[in-house]
Design a protein around this motif. Structure first.
Motif, mmCIF file in Angstrom:
data_model
loop_
_atom_site.group_PDB
_atom_site.id
_atom_site.type_symbol
_atom_site.label_atom_id
_atom_site.label_comp_id
_atom_site.label_asym_id
_atom_site.label_seq_id
_atom_site.Cartn_x
_atom_site.Cartn_y
_atom_site.Cartn_z
ATOM 1 N N GLY A 155 0.905 -1.402 -0.116
ATOM 2 C CA GLY A 155 -0.118 0.091 -0.232
ATOM 3 C C GLY A 155 0.767 1.321 0.208
ATOM 4 O O GLY A 155 2.290 0.873 0.946
ATOM 5 N N TYR A 156 0.402 2.251 -0.059
ATOM 6 C CA TYR A 156 0.543 3.530 -0.833
ATOM 7 C C TYR A 156 2.309 3.881 0.824
ATOM 8 O O TYR A 156 2.685 4.340 1.245
ATOM 9 N N PHE A 205 -4.107 2.780 -8.494
ATOM 10 C CA PHE A 205 -5.213 2.722 -7.454
ATOM 11 C C PHE A 205 -4.218 3.841 -6.165
ATOM 12 O O PHE A 205 -5.098 4.880 -5.450
ATOM 13 N N ALA A 206 -3.876 2.885 -5.630
ATOM 14 C CA ALA A 206 -2.593 3.765 -4.185
ATOM 15 C C ALA A 206 -2.194 5.535 -5.169
ATOM 16 O O ALA A 206 -2.958 5.745 -4.169
ATOM 17 N N TRP A 229 -13.280 7.569 1.294
ATOM 18 C CA TRP A 229 -13.972 6.272 1.573
ATOM 19 C C TRP A 229 -12.852 5.528 0.106
ATOM 20 O O TRP A 229 -11.989 4.738 0.934
ATOM 21 N N PHE A 230 -12.027 6.437 -0.710
ATOM 22 C CA PHE A 230 -11.441 5.929 -1.714
ATOM 23 C C PHE A 230 -9.909 5.418 -0.660
ATOM 24 O O PHE A 230 -9.021 4.751 -1.042
ATOM 25 N N ALA A 231 -9.784 6.473 -0.515
ATOM 26 C CA ALA A 231 -8.734 6.376 0.297
ATOM 27 C C ALA A 231 -8.319 5.420 0.867
ATOM 28 O O ALA A 231 -6.688 4.494 1.601
ATOM 29 N N THR A 251 -5.187 7.834 -5.911
ATOM 30 C CA THR A 251 -6.294 8.020 -4.816
ATOM 31 C C THR A 251 -5.557 9.594 -4.046
ATOM 32 O O THR A 251 -6.247 9.428 -3.094
ATOM 33 N N GLU A 252 -4.491 9.357 -3.658
ATOM 34 C CA GLU A 252 -3.454 10.516 -2.966
ATOM 35 C C GLU A 252 -3.372 11.894 -3.977
ATOM 36 O O GLU A 252 -3.099 12.317 -3.663
ATOM 37 N N ILE A 297 -10.216 2.176 1.144
ATOM 38 C CA ILE A 297 -10.403 1.309 0.418
ATOM 39 C C ILE A 297 -9.426 0.825 -0.030
ATOM 40 O O ILE A 297 -8.881 -0.477 -0.673
ATOM 41 N N THR A 298 -8.308 1.673 -0.360
ATOM 42 C CA THR A 298 -7.293 1.419 -1.460
ATOM 43 C C THR A 298 -6.343 0.886 -0.866
ATOM 44 O O THR A 298 -5.011 -0.421 -0.947
ATOM 45 N N GLU A 299 -6.418 1.435 0.275
ATOM 46 C CA GLU A 299 -5.147 0.507 1.611
ATOM 47 C C GLU A 299 -5.184 -0.584 1.894
ATOM 48 O O GLU A 299 -4.856 -1.642 2.886
ATOM 49 N N SER A 300 -6.988 -1.702 1.404
ATOM 50 C CA SER A 300 -6.921 -2.548 2.135
ATOM 51 C C SER A 300 -6.138 -3.789 1.685
ATOM 52 O O SER A 300 -6.324 -4.971 2.413
ATOM 53 N N GLN A 341 -10.757 -5.210 3.517
ATOM 54 C CA GLN A 341 -11.315 -5.808 2.601
ATOM 55 C C GLN A 341 -12.941 -7.008 3.030
ATOM 56 O O GLN A 341 -13.951 -6.882 2.051
ATOM 57 N N MET A 392 -8.788 -4.489 -8.047
ATOM 58 C CA MET A 392 -8.455 -4.528 -7.222
ATOM 59 C C MET A 392 -8.107 -5.168 -5.798
ATOM 60 O O MET A 392 -7.319 -5.619 -4.929
ATOM 61 N N LEU A 393 -9.377 -4.564 -5.539
ATOM 62 C CA LEU A 393 -10.195 -5.214 -4.514
ATOM 63 C C LEU A 393 -10.210 -6.532 -4.015
ATOM 64 O O LEU A 393 -9.729 -6.984 -2.780
ATOM 65 N N PHE A 394 -10.926 -7.461 -4.900
ATOM 66 C CA PHE A 394 -10.992 -8.503 -4.982
ATOM 67 C C PHE A 394 -10.187 -9.548 -5.354
ATOM 68 O O PHE A 394 -10.360 -10.587 -5.713
#
Lengths: 242, 242
Positions: free
Chosen positions: A55-56, A138-139, B137-139, A142-143, B141-144, B151, A201-203
């Motif tokens: 992650g970021y 996305f990381a 939310w994006f910040a 998003t920033e 969820i992206t780190e999930s 997740q 990305m999420l799943f």
DNA sequence: ACACGTTTGTTGAACGTTCATTCAATAGTG
DNA sequence: CACTATTGAATGAACGTTCAACAAACGTGT
């Protein structure tokens, strides 16, 4: 002398030209001869790995350097700062993305359905649509709130793709006699693709490229019924009616 | 005695019950009497602000405390750790999101078109679709990737919404005689909405809620032509044909 | 060919900063 | 007087950046 066992960068590693010293590939010496651009790309790849894996927030220069099998100070030598490294990384990803779909559209047949299909499948291409690349993208994106430079790049990327997609949708509308608004339809398709990216990305292991591809193709069938056959997605090229 | 001038939390601030001491609202004393849950919510709101304004990486406990107008150690008292604060924040956002669309669906007319419209507009509701909430939310969820707990919550949220949307799409298919696959169509719509969220988050002042709403309504018209009239999106309730 | 100074790439320790967390002290409440 | 909420300074760890030292490659003169 050094404690680095081996460099274990991710895939797409280009084997060096293998010029002289054919014997045992004197690793230390050979490595040093690699051009600067290659080392930069290697570090960018390690950055993508770190962003995807940790992650970021947890991406550190130490982790990047370790991932590339190099020492602590190396990033600041090649990129001067962490910020710059991340900027170059997002630039790398965006450039690769844009170049990919543009090439695929150019290679595709010139009829509307083929062009549309090319644009849409380009986003789900094996080369682009890797889990690690999606996660890294996305990381970073998003920033972008705090980094105006990121936002500008993202806007650029978006504008190019959207404009092209909208012009194809307009052509399709004329050919097929559809009722939709071309720009709105283009936006809907584009948004759908980014949403599918997010899901992938999420799943990770729960939502694969093939599933996303199925959704996209089905959507094309319902939106452009005169351009795409219902079953899989063979494209029925339109030419007879005007 | 303290140096905190005033607490300046963002909107949706609930004015305290204003119980006793009607005079000048003895700020310090009144504040202390607020129940624990209120203080927690206040801190979560400050966290959302910080995430939206500065991004995940730059969100610090000091910034959250400042945003709430409280002192440094306060978060660890109410949430024990930063990780926990962020977990509770994402949980707050997800719960609010799910409760919102479920309430809107329940309030809507029972016909298919109204239900579909309710689900789809719920995502773009004023209460949910704030820039700061989207960004936060994006910040998170992206780190999930690194946080399995995130997740799991995201998966849950997704599953509920997708299932409901798919069941409505199935009803619509039966009523309208459409050719599409219901689950695939539901996925497409859902993905489109998350993609529009992403655009709104990225281009804040360049892509507003109304624009996104227009895209969604247009998409509904083309996907469900027998349920939605072409123009704006008045819903033509289907009852005569079976 | 060889020696030698220069340049370029690399290393790892050191520095200063930032941050989450802890905790003793304090103030308000019942 | 307990009890709870709050404060703000102290602590220690983690990180980005700097830098002096080192090593390999290159160029030049001989």
């Amino acid at each position: 002398m050094s404690a680095h066992p081996e460099r274990k960068n991710s895939l797409d590693e280009i084997p060096p030209p293998d010029d002289d010293t054919p014997a045992t590939r004197a690793t230390e010496a050979a490595r040093r001869r690699e051009p600067k651009a290659l080392r930069r790309e290697q570090l960018i790849n390690a950055t993508i790995d770190s962003l995807a894996k940790r992650g970021y927030a947890a991406t550190t220069l130490a982790d990047v350097a370790d991932g590339a099998g190099l020492s602590r100070g190396i990033v600041n030598f090649h990129f001067t700062s962490k910020d710059n490294l991340l900027s170059e990384t997002i630039k790398f990803l965006q450039d690769e993305y844009t170049a990919n779909w543009q090439a695929m559209v150019q290679k595709a047949a010139p009829d509307t359905a083929s062009q549309l299909l090319a644009m849409v499948t380009a986003d789900l291409d094996r080369k682009i649509c890797t889990h690690r690349k999606l996660a890294a993208w996305f990381a970073l994106i998003t920033e972008s709130r705090s980094k105006p430079a990121y936002q500008e790049m993202a806007w650029d990327r978006d504008a190019k793709y959207r404009a092209m997609l909208a012009s194809i949708c307009l052509k399709a509308k004329v050919e097929g006699g559809y009722a939709f608004d071309p720009q709105s339809t283009a936006d809907a398709i584009y948004a759908m693709q980014e949403g599918l990216w997010l899901r992938m990305m999420l799943f990770g292991r729960g939502y694969k490229r093939e599933a996303a591809l199925g959704v996209v193709l089905d959507a094309l069938c319902t939106i452009f019924p005169r351009h795409f056959a219902a079953g899989g997605t063979p494209l029925a090229i339109k030419a007879e009616d005007q």
